[in-house]
Design an enzyme around this catalytic site. Structure first.
Site, PDB file in Angstrom:
ATOM      1  N   LYS A  68       0.801  -1.229   0.000  1.00  0.00           N
ATOM      2  CA  LYS A  68       0.000   0.000   0.000  1.00  0.00           C
ATOM      3  C   LYS A  68       0.835   1.280   0.000  1.00  0.00           C
ATOM      4  O   LYS A  68       0.378   2.329  -0.460  1.00  0.00           O
ATOM      5  CB  LYS A  68      -0.935   0.004   1.206  1.00  0.00           C
ATOM      6  CG  LYS A  68      -2.056  -1.011   1.137  1.00  0.00           C
ATOM      7  CD  LYS A  68      -3.170  -0.545   0.226  1.00  0.00           C
ATOM      8  CE  LYS A  68      -4.400  -1.422   0.342  1.00  0.00           C
ATOM      9  NZ  LYS A  68      -5.538  -0.921  -0.436  1.00  0.00           N
ATOM     10  N   ASP A 111      -8.444  -0.398   7.024  1.00  0.00           N
ATOM     11  CA  ASP A 111      -8.494  -1.644   7.780  1.00  0.00           C
ATOM     12  C   ASP A 111      -7.098  -2.028   8.268  1.00  0.00           C
ATOM     13  O   ASP A 111      -6.941  -3.067   8.903  1.00  0.00           O
ATOM     14  CB  ASP A 111      -9.052  -2.775   6.911  1.00  0.00           C
ATOM     15  CG  ASP A 111     -10.572  -2.758   6.848  1.00  0.00           C
ATOM     16  OD1 ASP A 111     -11.201  -2.694   7.905  1.00  0.00           O
ATOM     17  OD2 ASP A 111     -11.117  -2.803   5.728  1.00  0.00           O
TER      18      ASP A 111
END
Length: 380
Positions: A68, A111
């Protein structure tokens, strides 16, 4: 429950701009940059019954245990350049220029992996960050975000509710999902992921390996698989692989959107052990790309993801619960229940397949439990 969905609207080539190497050159300027490994898993290929299986291993990326950071770092730099007119000539010079500007705060919902990535780039640049997480976020992921120096807020709700709350805050929103009125920054995030594919191009070439004719990628809100489609189905590519997307069976927001031909919000609950893929609504920028460019969708059960983690560990690949989803889907595809779909997409012993392990052990306690467990259902 239906596990496979063939997309009747997909095309082998779609009208999207090809990625430049701008994101790759930016990432090369960051501390700790090096290409993540591309494993040629010959034993697994033989066991499954395909020619080659390539696994892009994102267990270590720019100092973090997930991919990410590629999107979060690139998008952050782009938006800061745009908002404040600061030129980028290296991370340290950029940090010095930003120090003259008061009260820059990055905000996102997560998350786990995306939020830690935003917190990490904020810390690297000497900026403040506030990260919103849903109430069921694992403590290990909360602690990892806090370790980057960010303020963390636990939302009494799910991921999509955390996104809504983050969107209402004052600051610079670095969110990896698009929604009405917020689409430019998610596009920067999608472009940031292109670094991974340029690395794969070079790695395949250096090892003289055949180009993939099937790619399996995780979905979540759809940003990463949008990047996969934009890279591999652009007009400049000579070969356009089949692309399949993977979701948890209880969080198939793209699966349902394609089936209904519109973005829908899942009613929930849609919590899964694959936390990074437990999303109730597809990104507005991702939906048209998935509709036109993803050829099929596979739903994976939690226990299948845990089984995939164990198999990958035997290949010395550390893959977390969300990271193993693509391999879990591949196992389903090569099982008896996947036979019709293999035949439809002409996947056989001559196929060259690329999958992504998008994270390492982001919840170390859970990873250790999976490795030790004899009955994986006991962990769920």
């Amino acid at each position: 429950m239906q596990k496979f969905l063939i997309n009747p609207n997909s095309h082998s080539e779609i009208d999207l701009p090809a990625f430049s190497q701008h994101a790759l050159e930016f990432h090369k300027s960051l501390p700790n940059y090096k290409p993540s490994p591309l494993h040629s898993a010959k034993n697994l290929a033989k066991t499954l019954g395909c020619n080659n299986l390539y696994i892009k291993d994102e267990s270590r990326r720019l100092g973090l245990p997930a991919f990410k950071i590629l999107g979060a770092s690139y998008a952050t730099i782009r938006v800061l350049q745009h908002n404040f007119g600061v030129k980028y000539s290296g991370i340290e010079n950029f940090k010095k220029d930003l120090a003259e500007i008061d009260n820059i705060r990055l905000i996102t919902a997560t998350d786990g992996n995306h939020g830690r990535a935003v917190a990490h780039i904020a810390n690297l640049l000497g900026l403040k960050a506030t990260i919103y997480v849903p109430k069921h976020t694992k403590q290990a992921r909360i602690d990892a975000i806090k370790s980057e120096g960010a303020e963390l807020v636990i939302v009494d709700g799910n991921y999509d509710q955390a996104v809504d709350i983050a969107a209402s805050q004052d600051g610079i929103i670095i969110q990896d999902t698009g929604y009405p009125g917020y689409e430019n920054i998610p596009r920067y995030i999608v472009e940031g992921y292109s670094t991974m594919f340029w690395e794969i191009e070079e790695q395949l070439s250096n090892q003289n390996l055949p180009y993939p004719d099937l790619i399996i990628a995780p979905i979540g809100v759809g940003s990463f698989i949008s990047a996969v489609v934009q890279f591999y189905k652009s007009s400049i590519q000579k070969i356009h692989p089949i692309i399949l997307g993977v979701e948890p069976e209880q969080a198939g927001c793209a699966f349902e959107a394609i089936r209904e031909n519109k973005i829908i919000a899942l009613e929930g609950p849609y919590e899964s052990v694959m936390a990074g893929l437990s999303c109730g609504k597809i990104s507005t920028i991702a939906f048209p790309i998935l509709k036109n460019g993803v050829d099929g969708f596979i739903l994976v059960r939690d226990v299948e993801a845990l089984q995939a983690m164990k198999v990958l560990s035997k290949e010395k690949i550390i893959s977390g619960e969300s990271g193993s989803a693509s391999f879990a889907a591949l196992n389903i595809l090569f099982s008896q229940e996947g036979k019709k779909n293999r035949e439809h997409f002409q996947i056989n012993e001559s196929s060259n397949i690329l999958i992504f392990s998008t994270e390492g052990a982001t919840d170390p306690e859970m990873y250790e439990a999976v490795m030790k467990a004899n009955i994986l259902e006991d962990l769920l």
